[in-house]
Design an enzyme around this catalytic site. Structure first.
Site, mmCIF file in Angstrom:
data_model
loop_
_atom_site.group_PDB
_atom_site.id
_atom_site.type_symbol
_atom_site.label_atom_id
_atom_site.label_comp_id
_atom_site.label_asym_id
_atom_site.label_seq_id
_atom_site.Cartn_x
_atom_site.Cartn_y
_atom_site.Cartn_z
ATOM 1 N N LYS A 78 2.370 37.626 16.943
ATOM 2 C CA LYS A 78 2.249 36.231 17.389
ATOM 3 C C LYS A 78 0.838 35.907 17.857
ATOM 4 O O LYS A 78 0.286 34.857 17.517
ATOM 5 C CB LYS A 78 3.238 35.944 18.523
ATOM 6 N N THR A 80 -1.925 37.505 17.065
ATOM 7 C CA THR A 80 -2.789 37.570 15.889
ATOM 8 C C THR A 80 -2.661 36.288 15.066
ATOM 9 O O THR A 80 -3.657 35.714 14.606
ATOM 10 C CB THR A 80 -2.419 38.791 15.028
ATOM 11 N N ARG A 101 -2.356 33.842 26.817
ATOM 12 C CA ARG A 101 -2.131 34.523 28.090
ATOM 13 C C ARG A 101 -3.089 35.699 28.273
ATOM 14 O O ARG A 101 -3.514 36.315 27.311
ATOM 15 C CB ARG A 101 -0.688 35.036 28.145
ATOM 16 N N LYS A 112 1.339 49.167 23.957
ATOM 17 C CA LYS A 112 1.354 47.875 23.271
ATOM 18 C C LYS A 112 -0.037 47.367 22.921
ATOM 19 O O LYS A 112 -0.229 46.636 21.956
ATOM 20 C CB LYS A 112 2.086 46.840 24.131
ATOM 21 N N ALA A 294 7.716 37.656 29.340
ATOM 22 C CA ALA A 294 8.628 36.605 28.897
ATOM 23 C C ALA A 294 10.094 36.989 29.011
ATOM 24 O O ALA A 294 10.957 36.119 28.950
ATOM 25 C CB ALA A 294 8.323 36.225 27.452
ATOM 26 N N PHE A 322 7.559 36.797 23.163
ATOM 27 C CA PHE A 322 8.711 37.356 22.470
ATOM 28 C C PHE A 322 9.272 36.390 21.423
ATOM 29 O O PHE A 322 8.564 35.531 20.918
ATOM 30 C CB PHE A 322 9.778 37.814 23.456
ATOM 31 N N PHE A 410 1.489 41.908 5.707
ATOM 32 C CA PHE A 410 1.005 43.279 5.818
ATOM 33 C C PHE A 410 0.592 43.747 4.416
ATOM 34 O O PHE A 410 1.141 43.275 3.407
ATOM 35 C CB PHE A 410 2.092 44.196 6.378
ATOM 36 N N TRP A 438 -5.080 38.449 9.253
ATOM 37 C CA TRP A 438 -5.478 39.776 9.730
ATOM 38 C C TRP A 438 -6.613 40.330 8.865
ATOM 39 O O TRP A 438 -7.575 40.890 9.372
ATOM 40 C CB TRP A 438 -4.278 40.725 9.699
#
Length: 586
Positions: A78, A80, A101, A112, A294, A322, A410, A438
């Site tokens: 999210k 990214t 955030r 993470k 969240a 999330f 991906f 990405w």
């Protein structure tokens, strides 16, 4: 632009910093006055009160929210995608910015990572962003722990002094129940050894009040929740005084105002209302304000950040924590209601990997290689898993906000898999874009950006799931049935007793409902994938955030203090002793 298949995120970030214009360039680009920038090197703060006072009559820009399907434990990108979308809109020549955030030190040094995005959709300066930035979390930590200092000292003094002595020093006995202390200490790391502690040991009158206590992670502090929903400094100050730290022996709440520590806490927090200016690797501005968590708090960047960004940019991108059943639901029914802001579009991030998992693929375990089902073409698993995607699409539609599905690509995804997702989205009448941000940055997000611009031109009518007059248990029932897909709600005795008490007390009538459950499933059980059926949502307890004005029904066990894994990120983070540059962040 560096190739992310070859270079690590921190290397891409360092390369982008070499050509980053100075702060004066961004001040002029955003139309800010010199005294509206609070200097802090490359990451200044923006003076919220001054800017909003000057721009209060300026029309708002377009408001774009980013959410996701139920993710794998690895996350589906999210942040990214949010950064890629900002870059994609910049590639189209739009006036664009965002508000994301601030990451917690816990995930940054654990498994993470920093939530700075990834590849060529990345936030810079990555090192500062990941390691404290301009000190908001540190200020929250100090303000929160000051309340705990005040609480323990007050209990000690009330034990040692009679009423006459307390009155002599201007104190009234609060008679705090040591068995009903709500607040704990906070630290911004994942430290499972601090979940349950005992303080005040050592005996005598000078070592504090001996009592069981606990630590939580700093971003889970109620002060972070307050920062997320406060509309200005006055609102922040008033909310801080209403934080419930404990209950007295009559069962009445004891607040930070009762401890006379709320003013000092607000003094610690005074600078936190000003968002920090950061940038994408393609040099679009992005505000950073408030923090994560969240699954128990609101999990959004702040209302202050949204209000400011909508004045500064024609297109403003924000992100909800999330999946859409948690982050978007809170954005929709809590944040939008409190802010009065109406979003134009919600971008729903999906990956082929997560869709295959929801179609019955094998478990995805952090730190282990992905099973071949996720790296080789499997159209059957993929199609079955889109049930989860369309459940979330329908939730967004219920709000009246336009959804746009983003396939976060991906390198292992095949053209046939991408085509299948697009075909199924077309059959459901929902916009769907492939985005390769990405790998290719803004240019790779061009298709997504174009669909978002198109969706922003359509009229939306925000519709809340429930009215504020709806009793707590009815709100939870609506969320459980209409958002999660449950058959109903089962209330355990403690939760039921609290729910009845809150419903009968008008003090709680305007408190927001902040659901607490796993993000890995639409249900309360993280092992149930896809769209589970034939289940009921169990509510075991309800937490109260008096200052944030949240009632938090808890479905399942959620720890306020995560644990550090056996292979944490800090093992790979280091510095160059010649330049001071940090390596190993991701």
């Amino acid at each position: 632009m560096l190739d992310p298949t070859i270079y690590k995120d921190w290397e891409i970030a360092e390369d982008a910093m070499k050509t980053l214009p100075d702060v004066e360039h961004f001040r002029e680009k955003m139309g800010l006055l010199p005294d509206e920038i609070i200097p802090y090197g490359k990451t200044p703060k923006l003076d919220f009160l001054k800017i909003m006072n000057r721009l209060k009559d300026k029309p708002d820009g377009k408001f774009i929210e980013v959410t996701a399907i139920s993710p794998t434990p690895l996350g589906e990108g999210k942040s990214t995608t949010s950064l890629g979308l900002i870059q994609g809109l910049g590639y189209l020549g739009k006036s664009v910015g965002g508000c994301l955030r601030q990451p917690s030190g816990g995930p940054t040094f654990n498994v993470k990572g920093t939530a700075a995005g990834g590849g060529n959709a990345l936030l810079i300066p990555m090192t500062e962003f990941s390691l404290g930035l301009t000190g908001d979390i540190n200020d929250i930590m100090n303000a929160h722990n000051l309340a705990m200092v005040a609480l323990n000292a007050r209990m000690q003094h009330e034990r040692n002094y009679d009423d006459a002595k307390l009155a002599e020093i201007g104190l009234k006995r609060l008679d705090i129940d040591p068995e009903r202390i709500e607040l704990g200490w906070v630290i911004d790391f994942c430290a499972q050894g601090l979940r349950h502690i005992r303080i005040g040991m050592g005996g005598g009158e000078r070592n504090g009040f001996e009592v069981d206590s606990k630590f939580g992670i700093a971003v889970g502090s109620e002060l972070m929740a307050i920062l997320s929903v406060a509309t200005d400094l006055k609102d922040l100050r008033e909310r801080i005084g209403k934080i419930i730290v404990a209950y007295n022996k009559k069962g009445e709440p004891v607040t930070t105002a009762d401890l006379e520590v709320d003013g000092a806490m607000a003094a610690w927090m005074r600078n936190t209302i000003n968002p920090t200016l950061c940038y994408t690797v393609e040099h679009q501005p992005c505000l950073i304000h408030a923090g994560p968590f969240a699954n128990i708090a609101i999990g959004q960047s702040s209302i202050i950040g949204d209000r400011l960004a909508l004045k500064l940019f024609d297109y403003h991108v924000t992100e909800s924590g999330f999946a859409a059943d948690i982050g978007f639901e809170k954005f929709w029914n809590v944040k939008c209601r409190l802010s009065g802001l109406k979003p134009h579009v919600s971008v729903l991030v999906a990956t082929v990997r997560a869709l295959k998992m929801h179609g019955g693929g094998p478990a995805v375990v952090p730190g282990r290689p992905l099973p071949t089902e996720y790296t080789e073409q499997n159209l059957e698993l993929l199609e079955k898993g889109t049930c989860n995607l369309f459940h979330h699409v329908n939730n967004v539609k219920k709000s009246g906000i336009n959804p746009v599905v983003c396939i976060n690509k991906f390198y292992t995804d095949t053209p046939e898999e991408i085509a299948l997702v697009k075909k199924l989205c077309a059959e459901q009448g929902v916009r769907c874009a492939l985005s390769e941000h990405w790998q290719y940055g803004g240019k790779g997000a061009e298709e997504l950006a174009q669909l978002v611009v198109e969706a922003c031109e359509e009229e939306t009518e925000l519709k809340y799931l429930y009215d504020l007059s709806t009793p707590l248990r009815e709100r939870v029932e609506k969320i459980a049935k209409e958002v999660y897909g449950a058959d109903g709600v089962d209330w355990e005795p403690l939760a039921l007793e609290k729910a009845k008490r809150f419903e009968s007390d008008p003090h709680y009538a305007d408190f927001s409902t902040m659901m607490v459950k796993t993000h890995l499933s639409l249900s309360h059980d993280p092992t149930l994938k896809g769209v589970p059926t034939g289940w009921r949502l169990p509510i075991r307890d309800i937490l109260v955030y008096g200052g944030a004005k949240f009632l938090c029904p808890m479905a399942g066990a959620i720890s306020m203090m995560p644990g550090t894994s056996s292979n944490p990120a800090f093992r790979r983070i280091d510095i160059d002793t010649d330049t001071g540059a940090v390596s190993g962040l991701f």
